[in-house]
Design an enzyme around this catalytic site. Structure first.
Site, PDB file in Angstrom:
ATOM      1  N   HIS A  43      -7.253  39.607  75.183  1.00 48.41           N
ATOM      2  CA  HIS A  43      -7.498  38.642  76.245  1.00 48.41           C
ATOM      3  C   HIS A  43      -8.110  39.311  77.477  1.00 48.41           C
ATOM      4  O   HIS A  43      -7.462  39.472  78.508  1.00 48.41           O
ATOM      5  CB  HIS A  43      -6.207  37.908  76.603  1.00 48.41           C
ATOM      6  CG  HIS A  43      -5.809  36.889  75.583  1.00 48.41           C
ATOM      7  ND1 HIS A  43      -4.530  36.409  75.446  1.00 48.41           N
ATOM      8  CD2 HIS A  43      -6.542  36.248  74.627  1.00 48.41           C
ATOM      9  CE1 HIS A  43      -4.493  35.515  74.464  1.00 48.41           C
ATOM     10  NE2 HIS A  43      -5.703  35.418  73.948  1.00 48.41           N
ATOM     11  N   HIS A  76      -3.457  39.461  68.474  1.00 56.03           N
ATOM     12  CA  HIS A  76      -2.324  38.553  68.711  1.00 56.03           C
ATOM     13  C   HIS A  76      -1.694  38.028  67.421  1.00 56.03           C
ATOM     14  O   HIS A  76      -0.636  37.394  67.474  1.00 56.03           O
ATOM     15  CB  HIS A  76      -2.783  37.373  69.572  1.00 56.03           C
ATOM     16  CG  HIS A  76      -3.454  37.815  70.829  1.00 56.03           C
ATOM     17  ND1 HIS A  76      -4.825  37.736  71.012  1.00 56.03           N
ATOM     18  CD2 HIS A  76      -2.959  38.397  71.949  1.00 56.03           C
ATOM     19  CE1 HIS A  76      -5.136  38.239  72.202  1.00 56.03           C
ATOM     20  NE2 HIS A  76      -4.027  38.645  72.786  1.00 56.03           N
ATOM     21  N   CYS A  98      -1.622  43.587  66.383  1.00 56.40           N
ATOM     22  CA  CYS A  98      -0.829  44.702  66.906  1.00 56.40           C
ATOM     23  C   CYS A  98       0.410  44.893  66.042  1.00 56.40           C
ATOM     24  O   CYS A  98       1.110  43.921  65.726  1.00 56.40           O
ATOM     25  CB  CYS A  98      -0.411  44.394  68.353  1.00 56.40           C
ATOM     26  SG  CYS A  98       0.726  45.623  69.013  1.00 56.40           S
ATOM     27  N   GLU A 128      -0.386  34.260  69.959  1.00 52.65           N
ATOM     28  CA  GLU A 128       0.702  35.024  69.352  1.00 52.65           C
ATOM     29  C   GLU A 128       1.836  34.089  68.924  1.00 52.65           C
ATOM     30  O   GLU A 128       2.413  34.243  67.842  1.00 52.65           O
ATOM     31  CB  GLU A 128       1.220  36.076  70.339  1.00 52.65           C
ATOM     32  CG  GLU A 128       2.236  36.998  69.699  1.00 52.65           C
ATOM     33  CD  GLU A 128       2.914  37.934  70.688  1.00 52.65           C
ATOM     34  OE1 GLU A 128       4.120  38.171  70.517  1.00 52.65           O
ATOM     35  OE2 GLU A 128       2.231  38.423  71.617  1.00 52.65           O
ATOM     36  N   THR A 166       5.604  38.976  72.703  1.00 55.73           N
ATOM     37  CA  THR A 166       5.711  40.387  73.130  1.00 55.73           C
ATOM     38  C   THR A 166       5.288  40.619  74.580  1.00 55.73           C
ATOM     39  O   THR A 166       5.497  41.716  75.103  1.00 55.73           O
ATOM     40  CB  THR A 166       4.846  41.302  72.232  1.00 55.73           C
ATOM     41  OG1 THR A 166       3.479  40.897  72.350  1.00 55.73           O
ATOM     42  CG2 THR A 166       5.285  41.230  70.778  1.00 55.73           C
ATOM     43  N   CYS A 196       6.999  44.144  74.177  1.00 58.41           N
ATOM     44  CA  CYS A 196       6.453  45.436  73.783  1.00 58.41           C
ATOM     45  C   CYS A 196       6.642  46.478  74.883  1.00 58.41           C
ATOM     46  O   CYS A 196       6.770  46.157  76.063  1.00 58.41           O
ATOM     47  CB  CYS A 196       4.990  45.287  73.364  1.00 58.41           C
ATOM     48  SG  CYS A 196       3.790  45.592  74.650  1.00 58.41           S
ATOM     49  N   SER A 225      -1.612  36.854  79.147  1.00 55.88           N
ATOM     50  CA  SER A 225      -0.218  36.547  79.503  1.00 55.88           C
ATOM     51  C   SER A 225       0.418  37.695  80.268  1.00 55.88           C
ATOM     52  O   SER A 225       1.075  37.499  81.294  1.00 55.88           O
ATOM     53  CB  SER A 225       0.575  36.255  78.224  1.00 55.88           C
ATOM     54  OG  SER A 225       1.934  36.078  78.504  1.00 55.88           O
ATOM     55  N   ASN A 226       0.208  38.935  79.791  1.00 52.97           N
ATOM     56  CA  ASN A 226       0.899  40.053  80.449  1.00 52.97           C
ATOM     57  C   ASN A 226       0.344  40.312  81.847  1.00 52.97           C
ATOM     58  O   ASN A 226       1.071  40.744  82.737  1.00 52.97           O
ATOM     59  CB  ASN A 226       0.887  41.312  79.562  1.00 52.97           C
ATOM     60  CG  ASN A 226      -0.450  41.999  79.502  1.00 52.97           C
ATOM     61  OD1 ASN A 226      -0.769  42.822  80.351  1.00 52.97           O
ATOM     62  ND2 ASN A 226      -1.265  41.671  78.502  1.00 52.97           N
TER      63      ASN A 226
END
Length: 316
Positions: A43, A76, A98, A128, A166, A196, A225-226
């Site tokens: 992303h 994802h 991943c 994901e 994650t 993660c 997202s992260n």
């Protein structure tokens, strides 16, 4: 006014992102363009644009891929239905999921086989989450937020397990798990938590620099997202303001008015040259060279997908 800039470490590429991007690059070198990629490989807009320039074609669904072509699945992950569709259409698939996402898929299969109902903590519509739910669609309930726990209904409260996306906020996920455990005391946990290592490290690192920052700039794309979580974590940790940008060109100069201490970090799918661009932007506006504050070293690497390794070996 004594200005300062602190850049967090770890930041940027994690092992899963690095593996996914290199997978597409190697596939282009090995098979020649076009190589199709289902969804964004990671992303980040800049990464996708760079790979498109090299001959990658990004598609939303497999029906857009000509029969017999090579297609890479994104970091994802995908559901079993997508794998089946690829086989039906005789597509050569390279799975760049991943390994930490694959771990969650395997946990979902195991819990479903054991007769558990799965409470999956995550965001609706995220690739994901769609891939993980696809492992046991009739056994999985999505829980998006701690406040949603009150409305969760299960068939058998003695056979319930939780999993998570994650890339979530660590603190909010544990808040959700705590509420689920209050409601379902026999709730089963995965062997190790699903968020993660890179997501956790980046959140801890931004907390470290945010506590006394006037402004924290997070480099990352809107659909990451992260990266979005890092803005939230920075504000919760005490930053007076925090904004997400794709690159230095998106910084609003008004954000810097009266700002002495700036913190900078980036999400797990962001090339570091974009962070360097932000640091140069700040230097051009009178801020000193950034000081790096490192939380921990990251040494994890993942081998390339086996399908690609086999072909690379055959090519010598």
């Amino acid at each position: 006014m004594t200005k300062s800039v602190v850049v967090a470490a770890p930041r940027g590429y994690c092992a899963g992102v690095d593996r996914a991007v290199v997978t597409v690059e190697k596939a282009l070198d090995l098979y020649g363009p076009p190589v199709y990629v289902r969804k964004q490989i990671v992303h980040n807009r800049h990464v996708v644009e760079d790979l498109e320039a090299r001959g990658a074609i990004f598609v939303e669904e497999l029906e857009e891929v000509p029969e017999g072509s090579t297609v890479v699945f994104s970091a994802h992950g995908v559901s079993p239905a997508v794998h089946a569709e690829a086989a039906d259409r005789q597509l050569k698939t390279i799975d760049a999921t991943c390994p930490l996402v694959t771990k969650v898929h395997n946990e979902a299969k195991r819990f479903a086989n054991e007769g558990h109902q799965i409470l999956l903590i995550g965001h609706a519509g995220h690739e994901e989450v769609e891939g993980t739910m696809g492992e046991a669609p009739d056994r999985t309930i999505l829980v998006e937020h701690p406040d949603d726990v009150a409305g969760v209904e299960v068939e058998d409260p003695s056979k319930v397990a939780w999993l998570s996306q994650t890339t979530l906020s660590v603190d909010e996920t544990w808040e959700t798990v705590g509420k689920l455990r209050e409601k379902f005391p026999l709730l089963v946990s995965p062997p190790s938590d699903d968020i993660c290592y890179a997501t956790q490290n980046r959140q801890q690192a931004v907390k470290q620099i945010a506590a006394d920052a006037d402004l924290v700039i997070v480099v990352g794309s809107r659909n990451s997202s992260n990266s979005v979580r890092l803005v939230e974590v920075a504000l919760e940790a005490g930053a007076k303001a925090s904004h997400r940008v794709d690159n230095a060109g998106e910084i609003d100069e008004a954000w810097l008015e009266g700002v002495e201490k700036v913190g900078v970090t980036s999400g797990a799918s962001v090339p570091d040259d974009l962070v360097q661009g932000v640091l140069r932007y700040l230097e051009q506006r009178g801020y000193p060279q950034a000081v790096e504050e490192r939380l921990t070293e990251e040494n994890l690497t993942f081998s390339l997908p086996p399908e690609l390794r086999k072909d690379l070996k055959a090519r010598g």
